[in-house]
Design a protein around this motif. Structure first.
Motif, PDB file in Angstrom:
ATOM      1  N   VAL A 134       3.683  -7.198   1.655  1.00 23.78           N
ATOM      2  CA  VAL A 134       2.359  -7.386   2.248  1.00 23.78           C
ATOM      3  C   VAL A 134       1.296  -6.896   1.273  1.00 23.78           C
ATOM      4  CG1 VAL A 134       0.858  -6.844   4.194  1.00 23.78           C
ATOM      5  CG2 VAL A 134       3.327  -7.050   4.549  1.00 23.78           C
ATOM      6  N   LEU A 135       0.354  -7.768   0.969  1.00 22.88           N
ATOM      7  CA  LEU A 135      -0.768  -7.411   0.122  1.00 22.88           C
ATOM      8  C   LEU A 135      -1.834  -6.687   0.937  1.00 22.88           C
ATOM      9  CD1 LEU A 135      -0.930 -10.802  -1.746  1.00 22.88           C
ATOM     10  CD2 LEU A 135      -0.655  -8.602  -2.914  1.00 22.88           C
ATOM     11  N   ALA A 136      -2.491  -5.722   0.323  1.00 21.28           N
ATOM     12  CA  ALA A 136      -3.616  -5.064   0.981  1.00 21.28           C
ATOM     13  C   ALA A 136      -4.793  -6.038   1.057  1.00 21.28           C
ATOM     14  CB  ALA A 136      -4.019  -3.822   0.191  1.00 21.28           C
ATOM     15  N   LEU A 141      -2.009   7.438  -3.311  1.00 22.86           N
ATOM     16  CA  LEU A 141      -1.626   6.073  -3.668  1.00 22.86           C
ATOM     17  C   LEU A 141      -2.578   5.024  -3.114  1.00 22.86           C
ATOM     18  CD1 LEU A 141       2.231   6.400  -3.137  1.00 22.86           C
ATOM     19  CD2 LEU A 141       0.927   6.672  -5.253  1.00 22.86           C
ATOM     20  N   LEU A 142      -3.640   5.467  -2.434  1.00 22.39           N
ATOM     21  CA  LEU A 142      -4.607   4.553  -1.837  1.00 22.39           C
ATOM     22  C   LEU A 142      -5.967   4.711  -2.502  1.00 22.39           C
ATOM     23  CD1 LEU A 142      -3.825   5.204   1.939  1.00 22.39           C
ATOM     24  CD2 LEU A 142      -3.236   3.130   0.677  1.00 22.39           C
ATOM     25  N   ALA A 143      -6.719   3.623  -2.501  1.00 25.62           N
ATOM     26  CA  ALA A 143      -8.123   3.747  -2.889  1.00 25.62           C
ATOM     27  C   ALA A 143      -8.810   4.685  -1.902  1.00 25.62           C
ATOM     28  CB  ALA A 143      -8.796   2.385  -2.875  1.00 25.62           C
ATOM     29  N   SER A 168       0.818  -1.214   0.000  1.00 20.34           N
ATOM     30  CA  SER A 168       0.000   0.000   0.000  1.00 20.34           C
ATOM     31  C   SER A 168       0.854   1.268   0.000  1.00 20.34           C
ATOM     32  CB  SER A 168      -0.943   0.009   1.204  1.00 20.34           C
ATOM     33  OG  SER A 168      -1.945  -0.974   1.063  1.00 20.34           O
ATOM     34  N   ILE A 169       2.125   1.136   0.335  1.00 20.76           N
ATOM     35  CA  ILE A 169       3.049   2.263   0.213  1.00 20.76           C
ATOM     36  C   ILE A 169       3.167   2.695  -1.245  1.00 20.76           C
ATOM     37  CG2 ILE A 169       5.482   2.954   0.444  1.00 20.76           C
ATOM     38  CD1 ILE A 169       5.712   1.069   2.801  1.00 20.76           C
ATOM     39  N   ILE A 170       3.058   1.711  -2.151  1.00 15.60           N
ATOM     40  CA  ILE A 170       3.416   1.929  -3.543  1.00 15.60           C
ATOM     41  C   ILE A 170       2.222   1.882  -4.485  1.00 15.60           C
ATOM     42  CG2 ILE A 170       4.888   1.098  -5.435  1.00 15.60           C
ATOM     43  CD1 ILE A 170       6.515  -0.341  -3.093  1.00 15.60           C
ATOM     44  N   THR A 171       1.356   0.871  -4.292  1.00 13.84           N
ATOM     45  CA  THR A 171       0.292   0.650  -5.263  1.00 13.84           C
ATOM     46  C   THR A 171      -0.848  -0.147  -4.662  1.00 13.84           C
ATOM     47  OG1 THR A 171      -0.199  -0.280  -7.453  1.00 13.84           O
ATOM     48  CG2 THR A 171       1.367  -1.485  -6.083  1.00 13.84           C
TER      49      THR A 171
END
Length: 299
Positions: free
Chosen positions: A37-39, A248-250, A10-13
């Motif tokens: 780590v996956l969101a 960078l976040l939804a 989540s830092i990146i994409t």
């Protein structure tokens, strides 16, 4: 620096497709990260085989997330709701296996969100027993289940390392792991290093996050000092990096986490900066100094 480093994606994409993830994972691997780590995601709608393949090709391992939702809550007084919550967690374990993850992070113990009242002791006990059973199920499938300790504004159930240790004891499981995060500890703990020492017997994930959710090198927390103290105290587990920037976040995720600002624009630079900060802490630690002496002696 032989540390098991993990970066929250989540830092990146927020992307999970092969084309978007492959270069990011490759870049993280080159920086020295072993895991990403996956969101949280819709596990039923995700192509786990394809996701696993992109991680394998990049030479980096995934860590997945788990949680609870309305009608599926292991802390509930309603037996059907508790059973639904436990089933959700077991499904997350099965998904982790399919995607090739050997660890699950997240909030398995109840509903995430701003609490409005303390958690009742009975709910604490119910949750711990249910999660302990799932932790054993996960261990049987080669997966470490951890639970994150959050601050008072995000969760009422478990806010401190001491409460986390009580929760593990109440779970009845030897397989349940604790996940501590410096961002949350800075709010709740009187002594962050002492909190880490207290949780060491069950600490499986130490996450580094700065006060402003930005680069680890900028903020009020002494991240190198935390790393050095943890290593000196004998912590040898995984070290994670987390930061958040609204663009960078939804939008729904940013709102849920109260991420209103944009402390950075380039997530890969945040990941690279974190490696430099962690390396500084490692160099200041006893294990780091010994490694450097041995390296010079062998040169």
């Amino acid at each position: 620096m032989d540390l098991d480093l993990s970066c929250h994606l989540s830092i990146i994409t927020g992307e999970t497709d092969r084309a978007g993830l492959a270069p990011i994972l490759g870049g993280l691997r080159e920086m020295g990260y072993r895991r990403a780590v996956l969101a949280p995601m819709d596990e039923g709608a995700t192509d786990a085989a394809a996701l696993r393949a992109v991680f394998v090709e990049a030479g980096i391992a995934p860590i997945t997330m788990c949680g609870q939702g309305p009608g599926a809550d292991v802390s509930s007084s309603d037996a059907a709701e508790r059973a639904a919550g436990a089933a959700t967690l077991r499904a997350s374990v099965d998904f982790a296996v399919r995607v090739g993850a050997d660890q699950i992070n997240g909030v398995p113990y109840g509903l995430f969100g701003r609490p409005v009242h303390p958690l009742a002791p009975a709910a604490f006990e119910r949750s711990a027993r249910e999660v302990g059973v799932v932790a054993d199920y996960a261990a049987d499938h080669g997966v470490q289940l951890t639970f994150e300790v959050l601050n008072r504004y995000e969760e009422a159930a478990i806010n401190t390392a001491a409460q986390a240790m009580e929760y593990v004891s109440a779970s009845g499981s030897d397989n349940l792991g604790i996940h501590l995060d410096t961002f949350h500890m800075a709010i709740e703990e009187a002594d962050m290093n002492e909190a880490i020492r207290h949780a060491l017997p069950h600490l499986r994930y130490l996450e580094l996050g700065q006060s402003g959710r930005g680069l680890l090198s900028t903020g009020s927390l002494d991240i190198p000092g935390v790393v050095a103290a943890a290593l000196d105290d004998g912590y040898g587990g995984r070290i994670g990096v987390e930061a958040f920037s609204r663009p960078l976040l939804a939008r729904g995720v940013a709102d849920m986490l109260s991420i209103w600002r944009s402390p950075f624009q380039d997530g890969l630079e945040v990941a690279a900066d974190a490696v430099r900060v962690i390396r500084k802490g490692w160099a200041e630690s006893g294990p780091g100094r010994r490694a450097r002496r041995l390296s010079r002696a062998g040169a």
